[in-house]
Design a protein around this motif. Structure first.
Motif, PDB file in Angstrom:
ATOM      1  N   ILE A 118      58.220 -17.237  45.549  1.00  0.00           N
ATOM      2  CA  ILE A 118      58.940 -18.496  45.379  1.00  0.00           C
ATOM      3  C   ILE A 118      58.041 -19.346  44.489  1.00  0.00           C
ATOM      4  O   ILE A 118      56.892 -19.598  44.830  1.00  0.00           O
ATOM      5  N   GLU A 119      58.542 -19.760  43.345  1.00  0.00           N
ATOM      6  CA  GLU A 119      57.745 -20.540  42.394  1.00  0.00           C
ATOM      7  C   GLU A 119      58.435 -21.877  42.125  1.00  0.00           C
ATOM      8  O   GLU A 119      59.624 -21.914  41.825  1.00  0.00           O
ATOM      9  N   VAL A 120      57.662 -22.952  42.260  1.00  0.00           N
ATOM     10  CA  VAL A 120      58.164 -24.311  42.029  1.00  0.00           C
ATOM     11  C   VAL A 120      57.217 -24.968  41.043  1.00  0.00           C
ATOM     12  O   VAL A 120      56.015 -25.056  41.300  1.00  0.00           O
ATOM     13  N   LYS A 121      57.745 -25.428  39.902  1.00  0.00           N
ATOM     14  CA  LYS A 121      56.851 -26.035  38.911  1.00  0.00           C
ATOM     15  C   LYS A 121      57.524 -27.199  38.202  1.00  0.00           C
ATOM     16  O   LYS A 121      58.739 -27.238  38.056  1.00  0.00           O
ATOM     17  N   GLY A 122      56.697 -28.134  37.805  1.00  0.00           N
ATOM     18  CA  GLY A 122      57.171 -29.291  37.054  1.00  0.00           C
ATOM     19  C   GLY A 122      57.404 -30.506  37.937  1.00  0.00           C
ATOM     20  O   GLY A 122      57.452 -30.417  39.159  1.00  0.00           O
ATOM     21  N   HIS A 123      57.522 -31.650  37.304  1.00  0.00           N
ATOM     22  CA  HIS A 123      57.798 -32.909  37.988  1.00  0.00           C
ATOM     23  C   HIS A 123      59.285 -33.229  37.895  1.00  0.00           C
ATOM     24  O   HIS A 123      59.935 -32.914  36.901  1.00  0.00           O
ATOM     25  N   ALA A 124      59.809 -33.864  38.917  1.00  0.00           N
ATOM     26  CA  ALA A 124      61.224 -34.218  38.937  1.00  0.00           C
ATOM     27  C   ALA A 124      61.537 -35.353  37.963  1.00  0.00           C
ATOM     28  O   ALA A 124      62.661 -35.462  37.482  1.00  0.00           O
ATOM     29  N   GLU A 125      60.548 -36.199  37.706  1.00  0.00           N
ATOM     30  CA  GLU A 125      60.702 -37.341  36.804  1.00  0.00           C
ATOM     31  C   GLU A 125      61.774 -38.316  37.272  1.00  0.00           C
ATOM     32  O   GLU A 125      62.429 -38.984  36.478  1.00  0.00           O
ATOM     33  N   ALA A 162      51.680 -30.081  40.230  1.00  0.00           N
ATOM     34  CA  ALA A 162      53.062 -29.771  39.838  1.00  0.00           C
ATOM     35  C   ALA A 162      53.365 -28.272  39.827  1.00  0.00           C
ATOM     36  O   ALA A 162      54.221 -27.811  39.077  1.00  0.00           O
ATOM     37  N   TYR A 163      52.674 -27.493  40.681  1.00  0.00           N
ATOM     38  CA  TYR A 163      52.901 -26.049  40.704  1.00  0.00           C
ATOM     39  C   TYR A 163      52.626 -25.496  42.088  1.00  0.00           C
ATOM     40  O   TYR A 163      51.566 -25.752  42.668  1.00  0.00           O
ATOM     41  N   TYR A 164      53.590 -24.759  42.622  1.00  0.00           N
ATOM     42  CA  TYR A 164      53.417 -23.994  43.858  1.00  0.00           C
ATOM     43  C   TYR A 164      53.942 -22.591  43.612  1.00  0.00           C
ATOM     44  O   TYR A 164      54.991 -22.420  42.978  1.00  0.00           O
ATOM     45  N   LYS A 165      53.242 -21.619  44.141  1.00  0.00           N
ATOM     46  CA  LYS A 165      53.752 -20.255  44.122  1.00  0.00           C
ATOM     47  C   LYS A 165      53.426 -19.634  45.469  1.00  0.00           C
ATOM     48  O   LYS A 165      52.263 -19.537  45.851  1.00  0.00           O
ATOM     49  N   ILE A 166      54.464 -19.256  46.190  1.00  0.00           N
ATOM     50  CA  ILE A 166      54.301 -18.552  47.458  1.00  0.00           C
ATOM     51  C   ILE A 166      54.549 -17.082  47.158  1.00  0.00           C
ATOM     52  O   ILE A 166      55.679 -16.685  46.838  1.00  0.00           O
ATOM     53  N   ILE A 167      53.498 -16.297  47.237  1.00  0.00           N
ATOM     54  CA  ILE A 167      53.615 -14.859  46.993  1.00  0.00           C
ATOM     55  C   ILE A 167      54.025 -14.200  48.306  1.00  0.00           C
ATOM     56  O   ILE A 167      53.354 -14.358  49.324  1.00  0.00           O
ATOM     57  N   LEU A 168      55.137 -13.493  48.266  1.00  0.00           N
ATOM     58  CA  LEU A 168      55.718 -12.877  49.454  1.00  0.00           C
ATOM     59  C   LEU A 168      55.257 -11.427  49.535  1.00  0.00           C
ATOM     60  O   LEU A 168      55.929 -10.525  49.048  1.00  0.00           O
ATOM     61  N   GLU A 169      54.089 -11.205  50.142  1.00  0.00           N
ATOM     62  CA  GLU A 169      53.544  -9.848  50.209  1.00  0.00           C
ATOM     63  C   GLU A 169      54.351  -8.962  51.147  1.00  0.00           C
ATOM     64  O   GLU A 169      54.649  -7.815  50.827  1.00  0.00           O
ATOM     65  N   GLU A 170      54.659  -9.486  52.333  1.00  0.00           N
ATOM     66  CA  GLU A 170      55.443  -8.712  53.300  1.00  0.00           C
ATOM     67  C   GLU A 170      56.151  -9.681  54.232  1.00  0.00           C
ATOM     68  O   GLU A 170      55.510 -10.494  54.890  1.00  0.00           O
ATOM     69  N   LEU A 171      57.478  -9.592  54.275  1.00  0.00           N
ATOM     70  CA  LEU A 171      58.266 -10.472  55.127  1.00  0.00           C
ATOM     71  C   LEU A 171      58.921  -9.681  56.253  1.00  0.00           C
ATOM     72  O   LEU A 171      59.425  -8.589  56.036  1.00  0.00           O
ATOM     73  N   ASN A 172      58.897 -10.271  57.441  1.00  0.00           N
ATOM     74  CA  ASN A 172      59.635  -9.695  58.554  1.00  0.00           C
ATOM     75  C   ASN A 172      61.055 -10.267  58.547  1.00  0.00           C
ATOM     76  O   ASN A 172      61.447 -10.960  57.607  1.00  0.00           O
ATOM     77  N   GLU A 173      61.820 -10.006  59.580  1.00  0.00           N
ATOM     78  CA  GLU A 173      63.205 -10.471  59.631  1.00  0.00           C
ATOM     79  C   GLU A 173      63.287 -12.002  59.564  1.00  0.00           C
ATOM     80  O   GLU A 173      64.129 -12.553  58.860  1.00  0.00           O
ATOM     81  N   VAL A 174      62.399 -12.660  60.279  1.00  0.00           N
ATOM     82  CA  VAL A 174      62.375 -14.129  60.251  1.00  0.00           C
ATOM     83  C   VAL A 174      62.005 -14.612  58.854  1.00  0.00           C
ATOM     84  O   VAL A 174      62.606 -15.554  58.334  1.00  0.00           O
ATOM     85  N   GLY A 175      61.036 -13.978  58.213  1.00  0.00           N
ATOM     86  CA  GLY A 175      60.632 -14.364  56.860  1.00  0.00           C
ATOM     87  C   GLY A 175      61.754 -14.242  55.860  1.00  0.00           C
ATOM     88  O   GLY A 175      61.934 -15.112  54.996  1.00  0.00           O
ATOM     89  N   ASN A 176      62.520 -13.184  55.951  1.00  0.00           N
ATOM     90  CA  ASN A 176      63.663 -13.027  55.047  1.00  0.00           C
ATOM     91  C   ASN A 176      64.710 -14.107  55.290  1.00  0.00           C
ATOM     92  O   ASN A 176      65.311 -14.622  54.345  1.00  0.00           O
ATOM     93  N   ALA A 177      64.918 -14.476  56.542  1.00  0.00           N
ATOM     94  CA  ALA A 177      65.865 -15.551  56.855  1.00  0.00           C
ATOM     95  C   ALA A 177      65.367 -16.880  56.294  1.00  0.00           C
ATOM     96  O   ALA A 177      66.155 -17.670  55.757  1.00  0.00           O
TER      97      ALA A 177
END
Length: 80
Positions: free
Chosen positions: A11-18, A56-71
């Motif tokens: 999940i990648e979020v970048k930039g300012h909303a302005e 102004a940058y977030y990246k959540i690297i999803l290495e391994e998700l369980n059922e709750v993580g996918n939800a």
């Protein structure tokens, strides 16, 4: 402008909303809060994730998700 990309690997979020002046932008604050809460909830529910962040940058690297993580990922997609 804020850009959000969600796929099976990250999940990648970048930039300012302005929406408001720097440091007082309530839209940026809301996006940051949602992103950090998503990361924290993924960690608390025993998913393997890594957070990269800088101004102004977030990246959540999803290495391994369980059922709750996918939800959680699907709910994040729904909210954005």
């Amino acid at each position: 402008m804020t850009t959000i990309i969600v796929n099976d690997d990250f999940i990648e979020v970048k930039g300012h909303a302005e929406y408001g002046e720097y440091g007082k932008d309530i839209v940026c604050a809301a996006i940051s809060t949602l992103t950090e809460a998503t990361y924290n909830y993924l960690k608390c529910t025993k998913n393997k994730v890594i957070l990269e962040e800088k101004d102004a940058y977030y990246k959540i690297i999803l290495e391994e998700l369980n059922e709750v993580g996918n939800a959680i990922k699907m709910e994040f997609i729904r909210m954005v």
